[in-house]
Write a protein that holds these residues in place. Structure first.
Motif, short mmCIF file in Angstrom:
data_model
loop_
_atom_site.label_atom_id
_atom_site.label_comp_id
_atom_site.label_asym_id
_atom_site.label_seq_id
_atom_site.Cartn_x
_atom_site.Cartn_y
_atom_site.Cartn_z
N LEU A 1 0.18 -14.35 -2.19
CA LEU A 1 0.69 -14.30 -1.06
C LEU A 1 0.87 -12.96 -0.42
CD1 LEU A 1 3.99 -16.30 -1.98
CD2 LEU A 1 2.23 -17.19 -0.59
N HIS A 2 0.91 -12.55 0.82
CA HIS A 2 1.05 -11.38 1.46
C HIS A 2 2.22 -11.01 2.21
CE1 HIS A 2 -1.61 -8.33 3.76
NE2 HIS A 2 -0.63 -7.69 3.35
N VAL A 3 2.83 -10.16 2.04
CA VAL A 3 4.04 -9.50 2.88
C VAL A 3 3.71 -8.11 2.99
CG1 VAL A 3 5.48 -11.32 1.70
CG2 VAL A 3 5.48 -8.95 0.64
N CYS A 4 4.83 -7.79 4.07
CA CYS A 4 5.02 -6.27 4.46
C CYS A 4 6.29 -5.84 4.37
CB CYS A 4 4.13 -6.12 5.89
SG CYS A 4 2.61 -6.79 6.34
N SER A 5 6.42 -4.48 4.03
CA SER A 5 7.80 -3.92 4.02
C SER A 5 8.09 -3.64 5.35
CB SER A 5 7.74 -2.74 3.28
OG SER A 5 7.17 -1.44 4.02
N ASP A 6 9.29 -2.84 5.78
CA ASP A 6 9.90 -2.39 6.82
C ASP A 6 9.10 -1.20 7.46
OD1 ASP A 6 11.63 -4.45 7.62
OD2 ASP A 6 13.37 -3.35 6.67
N ALA A 7 8.12 -0.72 6.65
CA ALA A 7 7.45 0.62 7.09
C ALA A 7 6.29 0.16 8.02
CB ALA A 7 6.97 1.34 5.78
N PRO A 8 6.20 0.16 9.21
CA PRO A 8 4.91 -0.34 9.94
C PRO A 8 3.82 0.38 9.71
CG PRO A 8 6.45 1.10 11.08
CD PRO A 8 7.12 1.12 10.11
N ASP A 9 3.82 1.57 9.07
CA ASP A 9 2.43 2.53 8.85
C ASP A 9 2.63 3.33 7.83
OD1 ASP A 9 3.75 4.84 10.05
OD2 ASP A 9 3.45 3.81 12.19
N ARG A 10 1.60 3.95 7.43
CA ARG A 10 1.44 4.90 6.46
C ARG A 10 2.60 6.15 6.49
NH1 ARG A 10 1.14 3.32 1.30
NH2 ARG A 10 0.40 5.44 -0.11
N PRO A 11 2.36 6.83 7.81
CA PRO A 11 3.43 7.76 7.82
C PRO A 11 4.77 7.66 7.95
CG PRO A 11 1.59 7.88 9.64
CD PRO A 11 1.61 6.83 8.79
N THR A 12 5.25 6.54 8.42
CA THR A 12 6.67 5.92 8.28
C THR A 12 6.84 5.53 6.64
OG1 THR A 12 6.41 5.12 10.50
CG2 THR A 12 8.27 4.38 8.98
N TYR A 13 5.91 5.09 6.19
CA TYR A 13 6.06 4.78 4.57
C TYR A 13 6.50 6.16 3.78
CZ TYR A 13 4.95 3.41 -0.20
OH TYR A 13 5.03 3.42 -1.64
N LEU A 14 5.72 7.12 4.20
CA LEU A 14 5.91 8.39 3.23
C LEU A 14 7.37 9.13 3.89
CD1 LEU A 14 2.15 9.74 3.45
CD2 LEU A 14 3.38 8.47 1.38
N LEU A 15 7.52 8.93 5.03
CA LEU A 15 8.75 9.90 5.40
C LEU A 15 9.85 9.29 5.23
CD1 LEU A 15 7.06 11.26 8.91
CD2 LEU A 15 7.57 12.54 6.58
N ARG A 16 9.91 7.67 5.35
CA ARG A 16 11.11 6.90 4.94
C ARG A 16 10.96 5.77 3.94
NH1 ARG A 16 14.44 5.93 9.66
NH2 ARG A 16 15.52 4.58 8.10
N PRO A 17 11.27 6.47 2.63
CA PRO A 17 10.95 5.57 1.48
C PRO A 17 12.16 4.46 1.52
CG PRO A 17 11.36 7.95 0.81
CD PRO A 17 11.49 8.05 2.36
N ASP A 18 13.09 4.49 2.16
CA ASP A 18 13.98 3.24 2.21
C ASP A 18 13.19 2.21 2.86
OD1 ASP A 18 14.21 5.19 4.65
OD2 ASP A 18 15.57 3.58 5.44
#
Length: 253
Positions: free
Chosen positions: A71-88
């Motif tokens: 199955l494939h899901v996504c987190s609340d981080a829409p892109d890589r920069p957001t993922y790195l800056l917003r761990p939450d």
């Protein structure tokens, strides 16, 4: 003779047994040019591991070919920069993904999560071989055990996934923060009865899974032991000790 003037470096023998940067030598007050270039390459490889996107389509194809249900899901981080800056944001599922997982049939007892984490290279190289060895050891209904691919995911994203799937146990395979000698280390995190917001002290971790670190077979052995013990004792984290090495010694006697 010139060879009589050359002093051997007593550290050379030790360097053959470790990838750590020891006995680099010096030229005047600086490092040798070769060592400076090697450091620059290692730093670039670590940066690439963090920023390179994981080929989820290719990974899913490998897993499907190996007989896993994906199955494939996504987190609340829409892109890589957001993922790195917003761990939450990497710790939580998107609402529609949570609803989609909740509509699935309950997991028999175990859910597997593969998240890109901070090293897509580690996941691409090591996740499938490790899972195949673990499947050979751990007895469960693998036909119905979901392997959830979590895009832009942190370790804690597995908690929400397990809650949605009603799984008793969740195992998260994730790319670890790269070091300058290990840009492709895979981490394994195991949690019993996971809940959103649970503390890291309630998880068990197996780290540095890669051929140059903890080999696949030994990592699968440890993971199998911890998973069985977690289900038997109904706990994970600091209360669950990894005595798998003792078990392996007894089996080899």
């Amino acid at each position: 003779m010139m060879s009589d003037l050359t002093q051997s470096n007593p550290w050379d023998e030790l360097r053959a047994h470790t990838s750590a940067r020891i006995a680099l030598g010096r030229v005047g007050s600086s490092l040798p040019t070769s060592e400076v270039l090697k450091f620059g390459l290692a730093h670039a490889q670590a940066r690439d591991a963090v920023h390179r996107p994981l080929d989820f389509a290719g990974l899913r194809e490998q897993l499907d070919h190996a007989g896993f249900r994906t199955l494939h899901v996504c987190s609340d981080a829409p892109d890589r920069p957001t993922y790195l800056l917003r761990p939450d944001k990497g710790r939580h599922l998107q609402d529609d993904c949570y609803a989609r997982l909740s509509a699935q049939a309950p997991a028999p007892e175990l859910a597997i999560v593969i998240a890109d984490g901070l090293s897509s290279i580690a996941v691409q190289r090591h996740a499938v071989p490790l899972l195949e060895l673990f499947r050979q050891r751990f007895d469960t209904n693998w036909a119905n055990t979901p392997v959830v691919l979590a895009e832009q995911g942190r370790v804690a994203i597995g908690d929400g996934i397990a809650v949605a799937l009603r799984a008793r146990l969740v195992i998260v395979l994730i790319g670890e923060r790269p070091g300058l000698t290990s840009p492709d280390s895979l981490g394994l995190y195991l949690s019993y009865q996971p809940q959103v917001g649970m503390m890291d002290s309630q998880r068990n971790c197996i780290s540095n899974v890669r051929p140059e670190g903890l080999p696949y077979d030994l990592a699968a052995h440890k993971l199998d032991y911890l998973a069985r013990q977690a289900l038997h004792l109904q706990l994970s984290g600091v209360g669950l000790k990894d005595d798998s090495d003792l078990l392996q010694i007894k089996q080899s006697d």
